[in-house]
Design a protein around this motif. Structure first.
Motif, PDB file in Angstrom:
ATOM      1  N   THR A   1       0.844  -1.191   0.000  1.00  0.00           N
ATOM      2  CA  THR A   1       0.000   0.000   0.000  1.00  0.00           C
ATOM      3  C   THR A   1       0.882   1.243   0.000  1.00  0.00           C
ATOM      4  OG1 THR A   1      -0.092  -0.002   2.401  1.00  0.00           O
ATOM      5  CG2 THR A   1      -1.874  -1.138   1.228  1.00  0.00           C
TER       6      THR A   1
ATOM      7  N   THR B   1      -5.498   9.924  -2.006  1.00  0.00           N
ATOM      8  CA  THR B   1      -6.783   9.559  -2.588  1.00  0.00           C
ATOM      9  C   THR B   1      -7.936  10.265  -1.898  1.00  0.00           C
ATOM     10  OG1 THR B   1      -6.894   7.604  -1.181  1.00  0.00           O
ATOM     11  CG2 THR B   1      -6.048   7.301  -3.416  1.00  0.00           C
ATOM     12  N   SER B   2      -7.760  10.583  -0.615  1.00  0.00           N
ATOM     13  CA  SER B   2      -8.842  11.281   0.071  1.00  0.00           C
ATOM     14  C   SER B   2      -9.023  12.691  -0.484  1.00  0.00           C
ATOM     15  CB  SER B   2      -8.576  11.333   1.576  1.00  0.00           C
ATOM     16  OG  SER B   2      -7.395  12.061   1.820  1.00  0.00           O
TER      17      SER B   2
ATOM     18  N   ARG C   1      -9.043  13.457  -3.667  1.00  0.00           N
ATOM     19  CA  ARG C   1      -9.386  13.401  -5.090  1.00  0.00           C
ATOM     20  C   ARG C   1     -10.475  14.422  -5.392  1.00  0.00           C
ATOM     21  NH1 ARG C   1     -12.338   7.818  -6.554  1.00  0.00           N
ATOM     22  NH2 ARG C   1     -13.428   9.008  -8.106  1.00  0.00           N
TER      23      ARG C   1
ATOM     24  N   ASN D   1      -0.300  12.660  -7.863  1.00  0.00           N
ATOM     25  CA  ASN D   1      -0.281  11.286  -7.370  1.00  0.00           C
ATOM     26  C   ASN D   1       0.666  10.397  -8.173  1.00  0.00           C
ATOM     27  OD1 ASN D   1      -2.312  10.678  -5.084  1.00  0.00           O
ATOM     28  ND2 ASN D   1      -3.280  12.207  -6.370  1.00  0.00           N
TER      29      ASN D   1
ATOM     30  N   ALA E   1      -8.816   7.008 -10.677  1.00  0.00           N
ATOM     31  CA  ALA E   1      -9.007   7.288  -9.255  1.00  0.00           C
ATOM     32  C   ALA E   1      -9.798   6.168  -8.584  1.00  0.00           C
ATOM     33  CB  ALA E   1      -9.724   8.630  -9.074  1.00  0.00           C
ATOM     34  N   ASP E   2     -10.824   5.672  -9.270  1.00  0.00           N
ATOM     35  CA  ASP E   2     -11.609   4.562  -8.723  1.00  0.00           C
ATOM     36  C   ASP E   2     -10.751   3.314  -8.539  1.00  0.00           C
ATOM     37  OD1 ASP E   2     -13.849   6.186  -8.713  1.00  0.00           O
ATOM     38  OD2 ASP E   2     -14.651   5.367 -10.596  1.00  0.00           O
TER      39      ASP E   2
ATOM     40  N   ASP F   1      -8.448   3.786  -5.541  1.00  0.00           N
ATOM     41  CA  ASP F   1      -9.174   3.676  -4.282  1.00  0.00           C
ATOM     42  C   ASP F   1      -9.380   2.222  -3.866  1.00  0.00           C
ATOM     43  OD1 ASP F   1      -9.312   6.387  -3.899  1.00  0.00           O
ATOM     44  OD2 ASP F   1     -11.389   6.574  -4.592  1.00  0.00           O
ATOM     45  N   LYS F   2      -9.414   1.321  -4.852  1.00  0.00           N
ATOM     46  CA  LYS F   2      -9.620  -0.102  -4.563  1.00  0.00           C
ATOM     47  C   LYS F   2      -8.366  -0.797  -4.067  1.00  0.00           C
ATOM     48  CE  LYS F   2     -13.333  -0.598  -7.912  1.00  0.00           C
ATOM     49  NZ  LYS F   2     -13.737  -1.206  -9.194  1.00  0.00           N
TER      50      LYS F   2
END
Length: 108
Positions: free
Chosen positions: A57, A63-64, A66, A83, A102-103, A106-107
């Motif tokens: 990770t 990401t928060s 975005r 990023n 971005a999606d 986030d995963k």
């Protein structure tokens, strides 16, 4: 959009590449990931991708922070570059492609 990450011997991420599915650059990174040399891994876990273990990770990724989906494409480009995406790669992507990226991130 395939995402490849490079790790050093200690497991620290030292590089990231965003490629266009089916492009020459994608094929080159897929070959690097499947060779298990150089520390490259496919990070987006697409079925059939050469994924070698779970990618570590990245707690410093923002990401928060975005953008909202209704933000301008320029805001999305700035987010992608902040990023780790190469600015020229970000310029080649549409707003919808950046939202999809971005999606995917986030995963992770």
């Amino acid at each position: 959009m395939p995402i490849y990450e490079q790790y050093d011997a200690d497991g620290n991420k030292v590089g990231r590449a965003f490629t266009v599915d089916g492009s020459d650059d994608d094929a080159r990174h897929a070959a690097l990931a499947s060779s298990e040399t150089g520390g490259w891994r496919r990070a987006d876990n697409v079925e059939g991708a050469a994924v070698h273990g779970a990618a570590p990770t990245t707690p410093n990724r923002a990401t928060s922070g975005r953008p909202r989906k209704n933000a301008s494409v320029d805001v999305w480009h700035a987010w992608a570059v902040s990023n780790g995406m190469d600015p020229e790669q970000a310029d080649d992507l549409t707003k919808n492609q950046l939202i999809e990226l971005a999606d995917q991130l986030d995963k992770e």
